[in-house]
Structure formats: C-alpha cells, structure tokens
Design a protein around this motif. Structure first.
Motif, PDB file in Angstrom:
ATOM      1  N   ALA A 185       0.814  -1.213   0.000  1.00  0.00           N
ATOM      2  CA  ALA A 185       0.000   0.000   0.000  1.00  0.00           C
ATOM      3  C   ALA A 185       0.847   1.263   0.000  1.00  0.00           C
ATOM      4  CB  ALA A 185      -0.939   0.000   1.216  1.00  0.00           C
ATOM      5  N   THR A 186       2.158   1.154   0.311  1.00  0.00           N
ATOM      6  CA  THR A 186       3.002   2.352   0.311  1.00  0.00           C
ATOM      7  C   THR A 186       3.464   2.732  -1.093  1.00  0.00           C
ATOM      8  OG1 THR A 186       5.028   1.066   0.669  1.00  0.00           O
ATOM      9  CG2 THR A 186       3.896   1.907   2.638  1.00  0.00           C
ATOM     10  N   VAL A 187       3.282   1.849  -2.057  1.00  0.00           N
ATOM     11  CA  VAL A 187       3.718   2.152  -3.425  1.00  0.00           C
ATOM     12  C   VAL A 187       2.851   3.264  -4.007  1.00  0.00           C
ATOM     13  CG1 VAL A 187       3.953   1.242  -5.773  1.00  0.00           C
ATOM     14  CG2 VAL A 187       4.539  -0.201  -3.815  1.00  0.00           C
ATOM     15  N   GLY A 188       3.501   4.261  -4.558  1.00  0.00           N
ATOM     16  CA  GLY A 188       2.743   5.362  -5.159  1.00  0.00           C
ATOM     17  C   GLY A 188       3.099   6.675  -4.499  1.00  0.00           C
ATOM     18  N   LEU A 189       2.150   7.583  -4.526  1.00  0.00           N
ATOM     19  CA  LEU A 189       2.384   8.895  -3.925  1.00  0.00           C
ATOM     20  C   LEU A 189       1.984   8.869  -2.454  1.00  0.00           C
ATOM     21  CD1 LEU A 189       1.083  11.369  -6.670  1.00  0.00           C
ATOM     22  CD2 LEU A 189       3.429  10.750  -6.158  1.00  0.00           C
ATOM     23  N   ASP A 190       2.854   9.390  -1.644  1.00  0.00           N
ATOM     24  CA  ASP A 190       2.588   9.507  -0.206  1.00  0.00           C
ATOM     25  C   ASP A 190       1.364  10.416  -0.002  1.00  0.00           C
ATOM     26  OD1 ASP A 190       4.155  12.072   1.628  1.00  0.00           O
ATOM     27  OD2 ASP A 190       2.852  10.560   2.505  1.00  0.00           O
ATOM     28  N   GLN A 191       0.506  10.034   0.931  1.00  0.00           N
ATOM     29  CA  GLN A 191      -0.774  10.722   1.091  1.00  0.00           C
ATOM     30  C   GLN A 191      -0.653  12.149   1.612  1.00  0.00           C
ATOM     31  OE1 GLN A 191      -2.142   7.546   3.602  1.00  0.00           O
ATOM     32  NE2 GLN A 191      -3.936   7.239   2.351  1.00  0.00           N
ATOM     33  N   ILE A 192       0.419  12.423   2.352  1.00  0.00           N
ATOM     34  CA  ILE A 192       0.516  13.744   2.972  1.00  0.00           C
ATOM     35  C   ILE A 192       1.362  14.693   2.125  1.00  0.00           C
ATOM     36  CG2 ILE A 192       1.384  14.970   5.009  1.00  0.00           C
ATOM     37  CD1 ILE A 192       0.403  12.642   6.685  1.00  0.00           C
ATOM     38  N   GLY A 193       2.567  14.274   1.775  1.00  0.00           N
ATOM     39  CA  GLY A 193       3.456  15.167   1.045  1.00  0.00           C
ATOM     40  C   GLY A 193       3.517  14.909  -0.453  1.00  0.00           C
ATOM     41  N   SER A 194       2.768  13.895  -0.926  1.00  0.00           N
ATOM     42  CA  SER A 194       2.809  13.484  -2.347  1.00  0.00           C
ATOM     43  C   SER A 194       4.224  13.179  -2.829  1.00  0.00           C
ATOM     44  CB  SER A 194       2.192  14.575  -3.247  1.00  0.00           C
ATOM     45  OG  SER A 194       0.836  14.707  -2.973  1.00  0.00           O
ATOM     46  N   ILE A 195       5.011  12.611  -1.957  1.00  0.00           N
ATOM     47  CA  ILE A 195       6.358  12.186  -2.337  1.00  0.00           C
ATOM     48  C   ILE A 195       6.224  10.811  -3.003  1.00  0.00           C
ATOM     49  CG2 ILE A 195       8.688  11.629  -1.467  1.00  0.00           C
ATOM     50  CD1 ILE A 195       8.031  14.478  -0.808  1.00  0.00           C
ATOM     51  N   GLN A 196       7.009  10.602  -4.043  1.00  0.00           N
ATOM     52  CA  GLN A 196       6.949   9.308  -4.737  1.00  0.00           C
ATOM     53  C   GLN A 196       7.659   8.245  -3.905  1.00  0.00           C
ATOM     54  OE1 GLN A 196       7.994   9.250  -8.926  1.00  0.00           O
ATOM     55  NE2 GLN A 196       7.662  11.462  -9.017  1.00  0.00           N
TER      56      GLN A 196
END
Lengths: 172, 500
Positions: free
Chosen positions: B178-189
């Motif tokens: 579930a961590t793959v993708g854009l981070d929910q808070i900072g939109s870090i890849q």
C-alpha cells in the motif's frame, strides 16, 4: 529442485525470500526523498515496515532452520494423489501452473495491441482447456464458441449499453 | 418524526419507486455478485441515469443499488471463493468451505438472512441515532483514527492461523504494498522507480480480485488435469427448505450477529474505513470471541454470519456521516454524495430540515429495500445454488473476464489489469507456502489509514507520541489494542508449548 521446496525446507526458504524482500524494501526507502515541508517524512512508515519485516524474516529463518534440523529423513505419509503428483516430477506438476500463468500474462500483454475481445477470447479458450478436469472430454468447438461469444457479449454490453471503457486494439 | 416518515412514505410507496427499488436491488446484486464489478461501479453507471429523474426517486434507486451491491458479494464468495466485492472478502473464509462440504445452500441462506438483519439494525440506528452518532464521529481526529487503525491491525494475529510470524509477515506485506505510489501527505513518490503508472499505486479492487480470483484459477489449473473423478459439489436445489438452515442455528448466532452488526455500524460511521475492512474485522473479532476458534476457516456459519452482518450494517453506518455531516463514509456513499450534488441537494445537517423528504426516503428505502432484498435473494436462492452445477472450466474463465473488465474499469488503465495478474501470482504463492491471505488484506486496507493518521498526529503533537494518550477515545482503543496483543501472544506461546 524438488528438494528445495519440500516440506522440510519450505519454511526456511520462506524466511530467506522474505528477508531479501525486506532488505530490498529497506534499500528502497533510502531512495525516498525527505521533504523539509513535512516533519514526519514519507520514508517514516516504510522504514518501520521494512524493519519489522526484517525481524520477522529472521524469526522465520530461525524457525525454518530448526524445523529442518528436527525432521527425520523419512518422508511423511502421503495421500495417493500427492504420491502420483510427486512421481510425475516437479516440472510436470508445475507445467499447468506455468502454462496458465503464461497464458494470462500473454493475454494481458497483447490486450493493448489486439484489444479486449480478441485477447480475452484467447485467454478464455486457453483456460477452458486447462481447467477441464482429467476425467472430462475437452470440447474444443464448444470452448471456442464460448470464448468468442462471451467476450463479444460482454464488450457489447459494457461498451455500448453501460458505456464502460474497455481496451481497444487494432480491430475493436 | 411521524410526519417526516409520512412524507418519505409518500415517495417510497409510489409504484414507480417500488419498481426502482426492485430494479436497483436486482442490478446491485448482479454487480455485487460478479467479481470485478462492484456496488461502486453500479452507482457510477446509474448516476447519470438518475439525472433525468425526480431527486428523491433518483436517490431511492442509488440506495437500492447500494444495498443490492453489498449484499450480492456473498454469492460468488460462497460459491467460488472469489469475493464479489471487497465487503465480502471474509465471507470466503468459511462460506466456500461450507460449499465444499455440500452446504453451499445453507451458507447462502445464512448470508442472505443475516445481511438483511445487519441492514435492518443499522437502518434503525441510522434513523434514531444519526445526529448523535455524527456528533461522536466528528470528534474522531488523527489520534483516534490511528488508535482505531492500530487496533484493527492487531486483528492480523487472530487471522494468522497456525503461524503468527507468517500472518504478521503477510499483514506487513499488505502494508508495504500500500506504500507504493504517492505519499498521502506530502505526495512524495515511493517505490515508483520513476514510473508514472506506479505513481497511482495499487487500487483495492484489482488487488482483491487478483488475490482471490486469479489464484483460484491457477490452483484449479494445477489440480484439474489430475482429477480422475467428478467433484461431488452438485447441490440438490429442489430440496432446499426455507433458507437452508434451522431456527436453532439461527438463534445460536444471535450474539455473533449483534456484535458484528455493532462493529459494522461503528466502522461504517467512521469515514474512510468502510465495509471492506468491517467484514474482516468483524470476522476476526467473532473468531477471537468464539468458544471454538479452531473451527473458523473449516466451514462454519459463524464466519459467514459475522462477515455478512457487518458488511451490510456498514451501509447504515456509512449513511450516518453522509446525511448528518455531508461526509461520505466510504466510496459508495461518495457516489451517493455525488448523486445528491447532481440534484442540487447539499448533504449535511440542514438536510434534516430542508430536505426531509429525501432523508426519510433514504430511511424508508433502506427498510423496504432490505425486505425486498431478502425476498428477491430467497427467490433466487435455488438459482444461485445452481451456479455450483456449472462446470468450472466455463465458470472461472467467465469470472476472469469480468475481473478484467472491473479492474480496467477502476481507472481505465491496463496497470490495474497487471495488478490482478501480479496479485494472482502472490495469492498462489501464499497458498503454496501456507501464508494466510486475510492479514494481507487487512494490512493493505488499514495500513494507509494508520500511517496517515500517525503522521498527522505526530505533526500536530510536534513529534511527541505521548500526546496520542491524552485523548480518551483514543485511549479506549489503545487499551483494546494492548489486550488484543496480550491475548495473541498468550495464544502463540500456548501453541508453541503444546507443539513441544
């Protein structure tokens, strides 16, 4: 090859594979950019997950190693169907798995090129053949009709009636 | 209130509204039953159709689709071990083993009846307690959500089966995926490797469909060639009496049903969690509280009751924040919110004064719809059981086809179809190496929620984790978490001791 994944060493191999995955994941967390805007960074939880996974994999390796050492050389009582599968050899029993998986990968890979209908028809036909039990006759004509009509009907229903997008290829 | 019910009844008990409810439930059941399609998709497809309708009748149709869609998932979960919707994942765990025992009709009957009970009870909660519950729900902040998520994650232990280590590994693997993708808070890849496709992350429906459907197909392919005699799974559909189970069995499930209903309603009320997690959590709580937890997963009705009661109870729960606060409880209520917005209705507390007709139409649709769902599914029980007589070499490819359609339809991207393939391989390997799948699902669904709220909470508390313990609601869940962990560790120590 057969000995690697037998019951005695399976647990150990699970631990080793998970260890490698956890180590790779933790390495991946080093590539995550740390942002100065957000105080608790995006790498925070992945590092926790990776760390815990590493610990669990080590526990699994220890458990697997102990099981391997404890087990005696005699193979356990096997059911008749398990005996026949083993006799057939690892690769013969793995063949339908590899073929099915290969069929699915092939079908999805060509979907963008040939479209939903044709790729689905190919996959469905292959699956009909592969999923037919040993005692049942393979009805290739029926499988072919089924594999063509069902994707066509689904395509018509979802594309033209429900307006759901489906992959389009060179034909439709 | 009686006057308001009368206003709602004037709308719901019109012939056209009843027809819309029936259509909605039937279509919803079909969408829910077919793996790959879902209640969310059903609502998304019918939303434009409701634009030309009267507002209240449009909402009636959408609510009926919701009820049918959530309930329909049990059919494929029980008959093929492939959940029709994320809300029916836990139904597979005992529903399919019941089918293998030749009790598929009983499993279906139990699922149908307790789905009805779950919907009914949560609707009553919705009608009488929605404003009060909404006031409690609004108090849930980052600390409380993290505490709830952490407690939910400890359920991994009870879903782990024989090996706690493997169960936790499976759960963590779900969190990691579930961590793959854009981070929910900072939109870090994260773990995207520069790929624009991976930035989207993995979507829930393709993950679940791949984990169950594709792995089932591969398992079937492995065993098919070696089968020398027919599986005796043909169900005698002519002699199914009533719903296929006895009154004694029904009464034996009363506490299980009530507890699962409360869990489902409570989880439904909290925005962002939804029926997908409710059924897994209710199942694991039911297993923990049971006198015979070792029987779960072998084919007992308790597991089906827990899952189906809670997932339908989550419907009523999810409508509480939608109607009372204008906040959708899950993806399906987000569609309902879109429906209301489309018709120019602002969801929220003012609905109870300005749009009484719609609010009470929703309440009555839930009540009438749940009864009609029971009748329609009872009428279709024999038909559903007849699906078992369809040869698997036709049934599974057709199911796979719809899985592809549903996965592609999630985001109109082939990446989601590849997700189905990948998770199919993972599901197959899980099966081969005795790694339980339920903790993976829990980790995948709840992990992001836990992470987001932990990080938010830490940022609010400026890095001081002790701040989490200053909130009473959060503390309740932390204590429950501690108890859950102690019980799990004790069980594991007992198991290891017994083995030695």
């Amino acid at each position: 090859m057969q000995k690697i994944f037998n019951e005695k060493t399976r647990e150990l191999w699970v631990g080793i594979v998970v260890f490698v995955i956890a180590a790779a994941y933790l390495f991946g967390t080093m590539l995550i950019k740390h942002s100065d805007i957000v105080s608790v960074g995006a790498e925070f939880m992945p590092k926790i997950y990776g760390g815990f996974m590493l610990v669990l994999s080590i526990l699994q390796i220890i458990s697997g190693y102990r099981k391997m050492k404890k087990s005696d050389t005699k193979t356990p009582e096997e059911k008749p169907e398990e005996k026949s599968a083993e006799k057939a050899g690892f690769w013969r029993s793995a063949r339908p798995i590899l073929i099915t998986f290969g069929l699915i990968i092939f079908g999805v890979a060509i979907m963008r090129l040939v479209g939903f209908v044709i790729s689905s028809a190919i996959m469905m036909f292959g699956m009909c053949v592969l999923l037919t039990p040993g005692y049942s006759k393979k009805r290739y004509v029926l499988f072919a009709l089924f594999s063509i009509l069902v994707p066509l009907a689904a395509y018509f229903l979802f594309k033209n009636v429900l307006y759901v997008s489906l992959p389009i290829g060179i034909f439709f | 209130m009686l006057e308001s019910f009368a206003i709602g009844a004037q709308i719901v008990f019109q012939p056209l509204s009843i027809i819309l409810i029936i259509i909605g439930i039937v279509v919803g059941i079909i969408f829910g039953a077919i793996p790959g399609l879902s209640a969310t998709m059903a609502l998304a497809l019918f939303l434009p159709i409701t634009y030309s309708m009267d507002t209240a009748q449009g909402i009636v149709l959408l609510v009926a689709l919701y009820i049918g869609g959530i309930s329909g998932g049990l059919i494929s979960a029980i008959l093929t071990r492939i959940p029709g919707t994320p809300s029916s994942v836990a139904t597979c765990f005992d529903g399919y083993p019941l089918t293998l025992k030749g009790e598929g009709a009983k499993a279906l009957g139990v699922g149908i009846v307790f789905s009805f009970i779950g919907t009914l009870i949560s609707t009553l909660v919705l009608i009488f307690l929605s404003p009060a519950l909404a006031r409690i729900a609004i108090k849930f902040g980052a600390y409380e959500y993290f505490a709830v998520a952490l407690f939910s994650l400890t359920m991994m232990a009870s879903l782990s089966g024989k090996s706690l280590v493997k169960g936790l590994m499976s759960g963590l693997f779900g969190c990691m995926l579930a961590t793959v993708g854009l981070d929910q808070i900072g939109s870090i890849q994260r773990f995207t490797f520069g790929s624009a496709t991976l930035k989207m992350g993995f979507s829930t429906l393709p993950v679940l469909v791949g984990l169950f459907a594709v792995s089932e197909i591969i398992n079937r392919a492995e065993s098919a060639a070696a089968e020398q005699k027919a599986e005796i799974l043909n169900v005698d559909i002519r002699h199914i009496k009533g719903f296929g189970f006895s009154m004694q069995e029904f009464w034996s499930q009363k506490w299980n049903a009530l507890r699962s209903c409360l869990i489902g309603t409570a989880i439904g009320i909290l925005p962002g969690i939804g029926g997908g997690a409710a059924n897994v959590i209710a199942y694991s709580v039911s297993k923990d509280q049971s006198k015979y937890p070792e029987k779960y997963g072998t084919g007992i009705i308790d597991g089906v009751v827990a899952s189906e009661t809670s997932n339908n109870a989550a419907i009523g729960g999810a409508l509480v924040p939608l109607l009372a606060l204008g906040i959708p409880g899950d993806t399906v209520t987000a569609m309902l919110l879109a429906g209301l917005t489309l018709h120019g209705v602002a969801a929220g507390p003012l609905m109870f004064t300005q749009n009484v007709d719609i609010v009470y139409s929703v309440f009555l649709t839930m009540l009438v719809g749940s009864v009609l769902m029971l009748i329609l599914e009872f009428g279709g029980l024999r038909g559903f059981a007849a699906i078992l007589n369809v040869p698997k070499q036709y049934l599974l490819p057709a199911v796979f086809l719809f899985c592809i359609i549903g996965a592609y339809g999630t985001r109109n991207n082939l990446f989601d179809v590849w997700t189905v393939v990948l998770l199919g391989a993972i599901g197959f390997l899980f099966n081969k190496f005795d790694i339980p799948a339920p903790p993976f699902i829990l980790g995948f669904l709840i992990g992001p929620l836990a992470e987001m709220n932990l990080r938010r909470g830490l940022m609010m508390a400026q890095g001081n984790f002790l701040e989490f313990f200053t909130q009473p609601i959060a503390n309740v869940f932390f204590v429950m978490t501690l108890i859950s962990v102690i019980i799990a560790v004790r069980k594991q120590i007992k198991t290891l001791w017994t083995e030695q």
